[in-house]
Design an enzyme around this catalytic site. Structure first.
Site, PDB file in Angstrom:
ATOM      1  N   ARG A  38       0.825  -1.205   0.000  1.00  0.00           N
ATOM      2  CA  ARG A  38       0.000   0.000   0.000  1.00  0.00           C
ATOM      3  C   ARG A  38       0.861   1.258   0.000  1.00  0.00           C
ATOM      4  NH1 ARG A  38      -3.203  -2.159   5.093  1.00  0.00           N
ATOM      5  NH2 ARG A  38      -1.469  -2.933   6.340  1.00  0.00           N
TER       6      ARG A  38
ATOM      7  N   GLU B 232      -3.562   5.709   3.861  1.00  0.00           N
ATOM      8  CA  GLU B 232      -3.058   4.764   2.874  1.00  0.00           C
ATOM      9  C   GLU B 232      -4.036   4.574   1.729  1.00  0.00           C
ATOM     10  OE1 GLU B 232      -0.583   1.812   5.839  1.00  0.00           O
ATOM     11  OE2 GLU B 232      -2.728   1.469   5.593  1.00  0.00           O
TER      12      GLU B 232
ATOM     13  N   LYS C 193      -8.818   0.944  -1.900  1.00  0.00           N
ATOM     14  CA  LYS C 193      -9.392   1.408  -0.643  1.00  0.00           C
ATOM     15  C   LYS C 193      -8.584   2.578  -0.124  1.00  0.00           C
ATOM     16  CE  LYS C 193      -9.010  -0.932   3.368  1.00  0.00           C
ATOM     17  NZ  LYS C 193      -9.297  -1.911   4.436  1.00  0.00           N
TER      18      LYS C 193
ATOM     19  N   ARG D 214     -14.402  -7.656   6.609  1.00  0.00           N
ATOM     20  CA  ARG D 214     -13.480  -8.432   5.762  1.00  0.00           C
ATOM     21  C   ARG D 214     -12.264  -8.898   6.558  1.00  0.00           C
ATOM     22  NH1 ARG D 214      -8.326  -6.192   6.060  1.00  0.00           N
ATOM     23  NH2 ARG D 214      -7.846  -4.645   4.461  1.00  0.00           N
TER      24      ARG D 214
ATOM     25  N   GLY E 107      -3.562  -7.201  15.389  1.00  0.00           N
ATOM     26  CA  GLY E 107      -3.350  -5.821  15.833  1.00  0.00           C
ATOM     27  C   GLY E 107      -2.067  -5.172  15.337  1.00  0.00           C
TER      28      GLY E 107
ATOM     29  N   ASP F  85       0.200  -3.935  12.706  1.00  0.00           N
ATOM     30  CA  ASP F  85      -0.018  -3.722  11.273  1.00  0.00           C
ATOM     31  C   ASP F  85       0.692  -2.509  10.708  1.00  0.00           C
ATOM     32  OD1 ASP F  85      -1.449  -1.756  12.429  1.00  0.00           O
ATOM     33  OD2 ASP F  85      -3.364  -2.279  11.531  1.00  0.00           O
TER      34      ASP F  85
ATOM     35  N   LYS G  98       4.912  -1.412  15.217  1.00  0.00           N
ATOM     36  CA  LYS G  98       3.721  -1.840  15.979  1.00  0.00           C
ATOM     37  C   LYS G  98       3.604  -3.368  15.898  1.00  0.00           C
ATOM     38  CE  LYS G  98      -1.260  -0.803  16.354  1.00  0.00           C
ATOM     39  NZ  LYS G  98      -2.055  -1.636  15.449  1.00  0.00           N
TER      40      LYS G  98
ATOM     41  N   SER H  87      -1.429 -11.277  10.250  1.00  0.00           N
ATOM     42  CA  SER H  87      -2.346 -10.535   9.379  1.00  0.00           C
ATOM     43  C   SER H  87      -2.124  -9.035   9.453  1.00  0.00           C
ATOM     44  CB  SER H  87      -3.785 -10.856   9.796  1.00  0.00           C
ATOM     45  OG  SER H  87      -4.692 -10.005   9.139  1.00  0.00           O
TER      46      SER H  87
END
Lengths: 348, 348
Positions: free
Chosen positions: A45, A56, A69, A112, A225, A227, A231, A292
């Site tokens: 992104r 983003e 998005k 999603r 969390g 991402d 972090k 994720s």
């Protein structure tokens, strides 16, 4: 005209479909797109960082549809009553470049993300998984809980948040879920006996929500969390004991838990498992980790899903986002400029 | 809520302001932003190419506002009655990441491109320039003509298009402009005696709209049509005789006329002239070239301008693009999930 699904329509649509059916079908859309991964144009992104957060753009395309998005991440927003994450997205026709579908994605992203987590766990968690620890009861928590119930049949949750005021909100939203919920006094207590551990905390720093001793054999970790750069949620030692599955490796190396590891640490892309090219879980004692961070293809799938849902329904509005002159060379003719005096004085 | 200016509102707004005032004020917004160039986060646009065209995202931000434009370029679209270029854009608050303003930009892009051209010519054309050659009478032509009249006081146009059917549309749209217009039988004839030459042809290939012998001393060339790899309008020899001005060098090296030159061929960025760091035109015999490809800052300026225009007017709608839960952690609570049966059967 462009079809527009705003927040009100999204809320009504979700209510009309029901969460169970929605999560199962949305996960199927995502799974279908992961299975044809090579058909997508993929890029990390494009992020614009400021001292308060990040904005983003996440584009992707197959041969027929282009999607993107817009999404922000502003950890301090809740202090002033605003959401950490808001989003919207769009689909366009690759053949003509014309936008076709504009959609709120604050709610759709939560849906999603949860659908992707549960879809991944279908391949990575033990088959008989029935109990999930849920650490972090923020905006994404209920979505994860319902998705794991709908897609994996999770019957029991063990939940923890450092903020006691998060529980009433969560318990109220889960009241009709049919899931047994145990409030834990700590993250350590929450993970006891859990088959799946989902971490969805939001602090923008290198945190250790899970330490190494908290993760036993056979567990599947759904780490949602962490991402962005700096972090993370898991202690590095957990990563070294886990088989790690990611969405799009170049992006996850920057943003995911694996930013703590060497750049060549082996990981498996989830699509490879879904396409049958690589194994998912191979034995009951293995620790699996879905690192994720969220990828553009998931948003593309969600946009496709909601676009398909609303056709021939009342759950969208037509908006005039794109000019449509009768003669494409005569854009100026649309203006119908008159010789009369301007009606609006510019005071800028 | 997000403020939305659709096509209907844009058309009405332009009519209410009037083209003269609009072009002058819009050019001033663009000029102001070029003058503070270093405050912007700049990146070449992110392009997704397909065999039929390109879809691009063009983001930029200063310390307060983030903006981006979605724009396509599909040269074969007019064959099926569609426009080559459509666009829309958005402004968001950098501090919170919340989108604030969504705007059609098919018309707005035509306006900002013309305003940028005329603003550049103010610095680069001879002071007494009164006659402009306009080669290519497509969708952008009238916008360029009106902008040069409003900002530079151009009184005479010499126009040419290879398609004879383009003239009636153009002449009709210019009927009330007060500009004297001469139809030329060829591009060669059009440029005779012109102080400024504007090229805005749309063919996606390396074309030679202007050959070297057509460009005399003292001319300013406003080259607008060449704007992607493989698409140029000027013979290379013209470039070698010209002082070349560009928007954002890394992007223009890829997309502009200067893709025909060595990667280190000297160019001046237009903002340097506006900020007083570099000279524009220095003598009456010099050939100046504005190698325009369009840059994100121009869209940012246009979005700012139209946002400011519509405040306290009826020229926008509020749309619910962003979910706004009372408690930012309680996004799920918006869904108001009931225990009742779903009302909408999924047949996807």
């Amino acid at each position: 005209m462009v079809q527009f699904v705003g927040t009100r329509h999204m809320i009504d649509l979700v209510g009309a479909i029901g969460l169970d059916g929605l999560f199962r079908k949305l996960a199927a859309y995502i799974e279908d797109d992961f299975a044809r991964w090579s058909e997508f144009e993929k890029t990390p992104r494009i992020a614009a960082h400021s001292k308060s957060g990040v904005i983003e753009l996440m584009p992707t395309a197959d041969h027929e549809l282009y999607g993107f998005k817009y999404v922000n991440g502003h950890p301090q927003n809740p202090v002033q009553g605003l959401q950490t994450v808001t989003a919207f997205g769009m689909l366009a026709d690759v053949a003509t470049g014309y936008p076709e579908f504009l959609c709120e994605m604050t709610i759709a992203t939560a849906l999603r993300t949860a659908a992707t987590s549960a879809m991944a766990a279908k391949y990575l968690a033990r088959k008989n998984a029935g109990t999930m620890a849920l650490i972090g009861l923020g905006a994404q928590a209920e979505f994860q809980a319902y998705a794991f119930k709908s897609i994996l049949g999770i019957q029991e949750l063990r939940v923890f948040d450092i903020d006691p005021s998060a529980y009433p909100k969560f318990m109220s939203n889960m009241a009709q879920s049919g899931i047994r919920i145990t409030k834990a006094a700590s993250a350590e207590e929450a993970v006891m006996g859990a088959d799946i551990i989902t971490t969805i905390t939001a602090d923008k720093r290198r945190a250790t929500i899970l330490s190494d001793n908290m993760v036993g054999a056979g567990v599947h970790i759904n780490a949602v969390g962490g991402d962005c750069p700096g972090k993370t949620e898991l202690h590095r030692d957990i990563l070294l004991r886990s088989d790690i599955f990611v969405e799009f490796t170049p992006q996850t190396r920057i943003e995911g838990e694996i930013q703590q590891l060497d750049a060549d640490h082996p990981v498996t892309e989830l699509w490879q498992v879904i396409a049958g090219e690589k194994p998912g879980r191979t034995d009951a004692g293995q620790i699996t980790l879905f690192d994720s961070v969220g990828f553009a293809v998931e948003d593309f799938s969600a946009l496709r899903f909601f676009r398909d849902c609303v056709q021939d329904t009342r759950f969208y509005d037509d908006i005039d986002l794109i000019a449509e002159p009768a003669d494409p060379r005569d854009l100026f003719g649309l203006l119908a400029i008159s010789g009369s005096r301007p009606a609006l004085a510019l005071t800028l």
